[in-house]
Design a protein around this motif. Sequence first.
Motif, PDB file in Angstrom:
ATOM      1  N   ASP A 143       0.826  -1.202   0.000  1.00 33.52           N
ATOM      2  CA  ASP A 143       0.000   0.000   0.000  1.00 33.52           C
ATOM      3  C   ASP A 143       0.863   1.257   0.000  1.00 33.52           C
ATOM      4  O   ASP A 143       1.860   1.333   0.720  1.00 33.52           O
ATOM      5  CB  ASP A 143      -0.923   0.023   1.217  1.00 33.52           C
ATOM      6  CG  ASP A 143      -1.998  -1.047   1.135  1.00 33.52           C
ATOM      7  OD1 ASP A 143      -2.355  -1.423   0.009  1.00 33.52           O
ATOM      8  OD2 ASP A 143      -2.458  -1.504   2.199  1.00 33.52           O
ATOM      9  N   VAL A 144       0.439   2.238  -0.780  1.00 34.49           N
ATOM     10  CA  VAL A 144       1.147   3.517  -0.878  1.00 34.49           C
ATOM     11  C   VAL A 144       0.373   4.562  -0.079  1.00 34.49           C
ATOM     12  O   VAL A 144      -0.863   4.596  -0.138  1.00 34.49           O
ATOM     13  CB  VAL A 144       1.266   3.956  -2.360  1.00 34.49           C
ATOM     14  CG1 VAL A 144       1.806   5.376  -2.466  1.00 34.49           C
ATOM     15  CG2 VAL A 144       2.166   2.980  -3.114  1.00 34.49           C
ATOM     16  N   PRO A 145       1.054   5.405   0.706  1.00 39.49           N
ATOM     17  CA  PRO A 145       0.334   6.441   1.462  1.00 39.49           C
ATOM     18  C   PRO A 145      -0.486   7.346   0.546  1.00 39.49           C
ATOM     19  O   PRO A 145      -0.131   7.579  -0.609  1.00 39.49           O
ATOM     20  CB  PRO A 145       1.464   7.230   2.144  1.00 39.49           C
ATOM     21  CG  PRO A 145       2.619   6.279   2.198  1.00 39.49           C
ATOM     22  CD  PRO A 145       2.500   5.422   0.970  1.00 39.49           C
ATOM     23  N   ALA A 146      -1.590   7.839   1.085  1.00 40.81           N
ATOM     24  CA  ALA A 146      -2.447   8.742   0.309  1.00 40.81           C
ATOM     25  C   ALA A 146      -1.710  10.041   0.000  1.00 40.81           C
ATOM     26  O   ALA A 146      -0.936  10.546   0.827  1.00 40.81           O
ATOM     27  CB  ALA A 146      -3.731   9.038   1.086  1.00 40.81           C
ATOM     28  N   ILE A 147      -1.926  10.556  -1.193  1.00 39.31           N
ATOM     29  CA  ILE A 147      -1.302  11.805  -1.613  1.00 39.31           C
ATOM     30  C   ILE A 147      -2.218  12.962  -1.229  1.00 39.31           C
ATOM     31  O   ILE A 147      -3.379  13.022  -1.643  1.00 39.31           O
ATOM     32  CB  ILE A 147      -1.047  11.816  -3.132  1.00 39.31           C
ATOM     33  CG1 ILE A 147      -0.135  10.654  -3.513  1.00 39.31           C
ATOM     34  CG2 ILE A 147      -0.436  13.145  -3.553  1.00 39.31           C
ATOM     35  CD1 ILE A 147       1.220  10.677  -2.842  1.00 39.31           C
ATOM     36  N   GLY A 148      -1.714  13.864  -0.427  1.00 46.02           N
ATOM     37  CA  GLY A 148      -2.495  15.019  -0.012  1.00 46.02           C
ATOM     38  C   GLY A 148      -2.355  16.171  -0.994  1.00 46.02           C
ATOM     39  O   GLY A 148      -1.627  16.093  -1.985  1.00 46.02           O
ATOM     40  N   THR A 149      -3.062  17.234  -0.723  1.00 44.88           N
ATOM     41  CA  THR A 149      -2.998  18.425  -1.581  1.00 44.88           C
ATOM     42  C   THR A 149      -3.089  19.674  -0.722  1.00 44.88           C
ATOM     43  O   THR A 149      -3.707  19.657   0.349  1.00 44.88           O
ATOM     44  CB  THR A 149      -4.126  18.418  -2.624  1.00 44.88           C
ATOM     45  OG1 THR A 149      -3.981  19.531  -3.495  1.00 44.88           O
ATOM     46  CG2 THR A 149      -5.483  18.484  -1.956  1.00 44.88           C
ATOM     47  N   ASP A 150      -2.472  20.723  -1.175  1.00 47.62           N
ATOM     48  CA  ASP A 150      -2.551  22.012  -0.483  1.00 47.62           C
ATOM     49  C   ASP A 150      -3.734  22.817  -1.017  1.00 47.62           C
ATOM     50  O   ASP A 150      -4.181  22.629  -2.155  1.00 47.62           O
ATOM     51  CB  ASP A 150      -1.262  22.805  -0.686  1.00 47.62           C
ATOM     52  CG  ASP A 150      -0.068  22.146  -0.018  1.00 47.62           C
ATOM     53  OD1 ASP A 150      -0.265  21.479   1.018  1.00 47.62           O
ATOM     54  OD2 ASP A 150       1.050  22.286  -0.540  1.00 47.62           O
ATOM     55  N   THR A 151      -4.227  23.709  -0.186  1.00 50.49           N
ATOM     56  CA  THR A 151      -5.305  24.604  -0.588  1.00 50.49           C
ATOM     57  C   THR A 151      -4.727  25.970  -0.915  1.00 50.49           C
ATOM     58  O   THR A 151      -4.002  26.554  -0.110  1.00 50.49           O
ATOM     59  CB  THR A 151      -6.353  24.727   0.528  1.00 50.49           C
ATOM     60  OG1 THR A 151      -6.889  23.433   0.804  1.00 50.49           O
ATOM     61  CG2 THR A 151      -7.480  25.659   0.113  1.00 50.49           C
ATOM     62  N   GLY A 152      -5.038  26.460  -2.105  1.00 52.23           N
ATOM     63  CA  GLY A 152      -4.491  27.736  -2.534  1.00 52.23           C
ATOM     64  C   GLY A 152      -5.440  28.887  -2.286  1.00 52.23           C
ATOM     65  O   GLY A 152      -6.354  28.809  -1.446  1.00 52.23           O
ATOM     66  N   ASP A 153      -5.254  29.959  -3.026  1.00 56.59           N
ATOM     67  CA  ASP A 153      -6.111  31.139  -2.911  1.00 56.59           C
ATOM     68  C   ASP A 153      -7.564  30.776  -3.210  1.00 56.59           C
ATOM     69  O   ASP A 153      -7.843  29.904  -4.050  1.00 56.59           O
ATOM     70  CB  ASP A 153      -5.649  32.226  -3.872  1.00 56.59           C
ATOM     71  CG  ASP A 153      -4.265  32.756  -3.508  1.00 56.59           C
ATOM     72  OD1 ASP A 153      -3.865  32.560  -2.341  1.00 56.59           O
ATOM     73  OD2 ASP A 153      -3.601  33.341  -4.391  1.00 56.59           O
ATOM     74  N   HIS A 154      -8.475  31.431  -2.519  1.00 58.74           N
ATOM     75  CA  HIS A 154      -9.909  31.258  -2.724  1.00 58.74           C
ATOM     76  C   HIS A 154     -10.402  29.853  -2.339  1.00 58.74           C
ATOM     77  O   HIS A 154     -11.499  29.454  -2.719  1.00 58.74           O
ATOM     78  CB  HIS A 154     -10.310  31.551  -4.171  1.00 58.74           C
ATOM     79  CG  HIS A 154      -9.783  32.856  -4.684  1.00 58.74           C
ATOM     80  ND1 HIS A 154     -10.292  34.078  -4.269  1.00 58.74           N
ATOM     81  CD2 HIS A 154      -8.780  33.139  -5.559  1.00 58.74           C
ATOM     82  CE1 HIS A 154      -9.632  35.049  -4.876  1.00 58.74           C
ATOM     83  NE2 HIS A 154      -8.710  34.505  -5.663  1.00 58.74           N
ATOM     84  N   GLY A 155      -9.544  29.083  -1.601  1.00 54.76           N
ATOM     85  CA  GLY A 155      -9.958  27.749  -1.170  1.00 54.76           C
ATOM     86  C   GLY A 155      -9.863  26.680  -2.234  1.00 54.76           C
ATOM     87  O   GLY A 155     -10.426  25.582  -2.069  1.00 54.76           O
ATOM     88  N   VAL A 156      -9.168  26.938  -3.327  1.00 54.05           N
ATOM     89  CA  VAL A 156      -9.086  25.982  -4.432  1.00 54.05           C
ATOM     90  C   VAL A 156      -7.937  25.002  -4.184  1.00 54.05           C
ATOM     91  O   VAL A 156      -6.794  25.422  -3.998  1.00 54.05           O
ATOM     92  CB  VAL A 156      -8.867  26.713  -5.769  1.00 54.05           C
ATOM     93  CG1 VAL A 156      -8.714  25.701  -6.900  1.00 54.05           C
ATOM     94  CG2 VAL A 156     -10.026  27.667  -6.049  1.00 54.05           C
ATOM     95  N   PRO A 157      -8.207  23.676  -4.191  1.00 56.65           N
ATOM     96  CA  PRO A 157      -7.128  22.685  -4.062  1.00 56.65           C
ATOM     97  C   PRO A 157      -6.132  22.827  -5.200  1.00 56.65           C
ATOM     98  O   PRO A 157      -6.518  23.033  -6.356  1.00 56.65           O
ATOM     99  CB  PRO A 157      -7.867  21.345  -4.118  1.00 56.65           C
ATOM    100  CG  PRO A 157      -9.283  21.674  -3.747  1.00 56.65           C
ATOM    101  CD  PRO A 157      -9.532  23.042  -4.273  1.00 56.65           C
ATOM    102  N   GLN A 158      -4.848  22.695  -4.873  1.00 55.69           N
ATOM    103  CA  GLN A 158      -3.809  22.876  -5.882  1.00 55.69           C
ATOM    104  C   GLN A 158      -3.466  21.554  -6.560  1.00 55.69           C
ATOM    105  O   GLN A 158      -3.479  20.489  -5.929  1.00 55.69           O
ATOM    106  CB  GLN A 158      -2.549  23.455  -5.225  1.00 55.69           C
ATOM    107  CG  GLN A 158      -2.787  24.818  -4.571  1.00 55.69           C
ATOM    108  CD  GLN A 158      -3.289  25.837  -5.575  1.00 55.69           C
ATOM    109  OE1 GLN A 158      -2.568  26.256  -6.468  1.00 55.69           O
ATOM    110  NE2 GLN A 158      -4.558  26.230  -5.439  1.00 55.69           N
ATOM    111  N   PRO A 159      -3.178  21.595  -7.842  1.00 56.45           N
ATOM    112  CA  PRO A 159      -2.802  20.368  -8.548  1.00 56.45           C
ATOM    113  C   PRO A 159      -1.548  19.745  -7.930  1.00 56.45           C
ATOM    114  O   PRO A 159      -0.658  20.450  -7.443  1.00 56.45           O
ATOM    115  CB  PRO A 159      -2.525  20.858  -9.975  1.00 56.45           C
ATOM    116  CG  PRO A 159      -3.226  22.172 -10.085  1.00 56.45           C
ATOM    117  CD  PRO A 159      -3.183  22.780  -8.717  1.00 56.45           C
ATOM    118  N   VAL A 160      -1.500  18.426  -7.934  1.00 57.74           N
ATOM    119  CA  VAL A 160      -0.371  17.684  -7.371  1.00 57.74           C
ATOM    120  C   VAL A 160       0.221  16.788  -8.454  1.00 57.74           C
ATOM    121  O   VAL A 160      -0.512  16.042  -9.119  1.00 57.74           O
ATOM    122  CB  VAL A 160      -0.808  16.833  -6.162  1.00 57.74           C
ATOM    123  CG1 VAL A 160       0.357  15.978  -5.669  1.00 57.74           C
ATOM    124  CG2 VAL A 160      -1.321  17.719  -5.043  1.00 57.74           C
TER     125      VAL A 160
END
Length: 412
Positions: free
Chosen positions: A150-167
């Motif tokens: 199993d591979v750990p889940a890939i998280g994402t950062d939240t950018g301006d205006h609350g939009v998740p950033q591409p990973v």
Amino acid sequence: MNRPSYQSTGDGLVVEGIPGVTGTADSTDTLRVGVRYQAWPVTDPTRITTVTRKYASLGFEAPATLPASALADGQTYAWQAQTVAGGAASDWSAPCYVTSDKTSPAKAPTITSPNYSPDGWNKGGEPAEFTLSAGGVDDVEGFEFSWQQDVPAIGTDTGDHGVPQPVDWYSYTKYFKRADKLGGSATLRLVPPGGHGPMTLWVRSLDRAHNRSPYAGYDFRISSTMPTVTPAVPKPAFGEPTTFTFRPDPELQAKSPVVSYSVETSGVQNDRTFEVAAGADGTATVDLAVDGIHGGDLEVKSKSANGWVSNAARWHIRYDTTPTVASEVYPENGSGGGAGVPGTFTFTSKVKDVVSYTYTFNNVTRRSRSPRTPTTPRASTGPRPRTAGTPSRSTRQPAPASNWRPPATSSP
């Protein structure tokens, strides 16, 4: 048309925009607005699917989901958004493009290694090299790999205006590797965990939408590369500093010189883990005093210049540090003394530098006494001496030399 992104759409597709003012004369723009989305196949712009998020906040992301039933596998779609406020609506945004992908790679990847054979035992000492291939699946973009499946889940950062950033998954090089081309291959150079024994590298292919293939596993075995641990004397005395010498496995040293050792101690000058630098010949020395109440343990791993970490060598010693208890009036496991008869008990230590003893009578009263001669304490353990009219008990803790008068009891 802009280059589309590939998205897994088996559960629908989340689209999102940032609502703003409508810019129309009859706008009722407030802090609460709605967002309308529409999508259509680029091959048939008349087949429009519309979804609406009724409530959203100005300036913050407002996601909605296009249903999976509206997205055909392998089809490219355009989609756009507009802000809705009351009876007014903004202009449509410029379209974005996405390709729907609901199909995972059907075949597991293939795995080969030029330096660690799946047959027999391999001598460790150098990173394992692997070649991962797509197995004939032409839309494989890369691979995920792990020693634990199993591979750990890939998280994402939240950018301006609350939009998740591409990973970019492939930026996580510990678990992902991009293929050299679509449907191509990739090479890995990994240090196996644990240093020796059976190993399995687990690999899955990923398409452009990050759909995963079935697992492939590469099984192989690595023989021990652990160092040797040698104390200056065969049985170091309790609490006495002793020089320990660490020496590398000769074959390991020949492949890549050992540069340091990781040492984990238990019962040795407090439990800790520390590093010891090795000399040019791969050996190292360290002075340690074993002072654990029951003895001590060392766990030592070598680290080579090429990053290889050996399996652990273990050294241990056990001590009997219990004191002895003696009494002429109340001999151990014998009869003597009696109700109201004082008795002297002598404690003798088996180790140096004892400064006090703690003892218990009938598991109730605990006392602490210093030895009469602190620099040469005396000691032992064992069952508590029998007292006339009192059943024999075992002392749970050592007790110092003391005059003790047993409590009055009735004799049988």
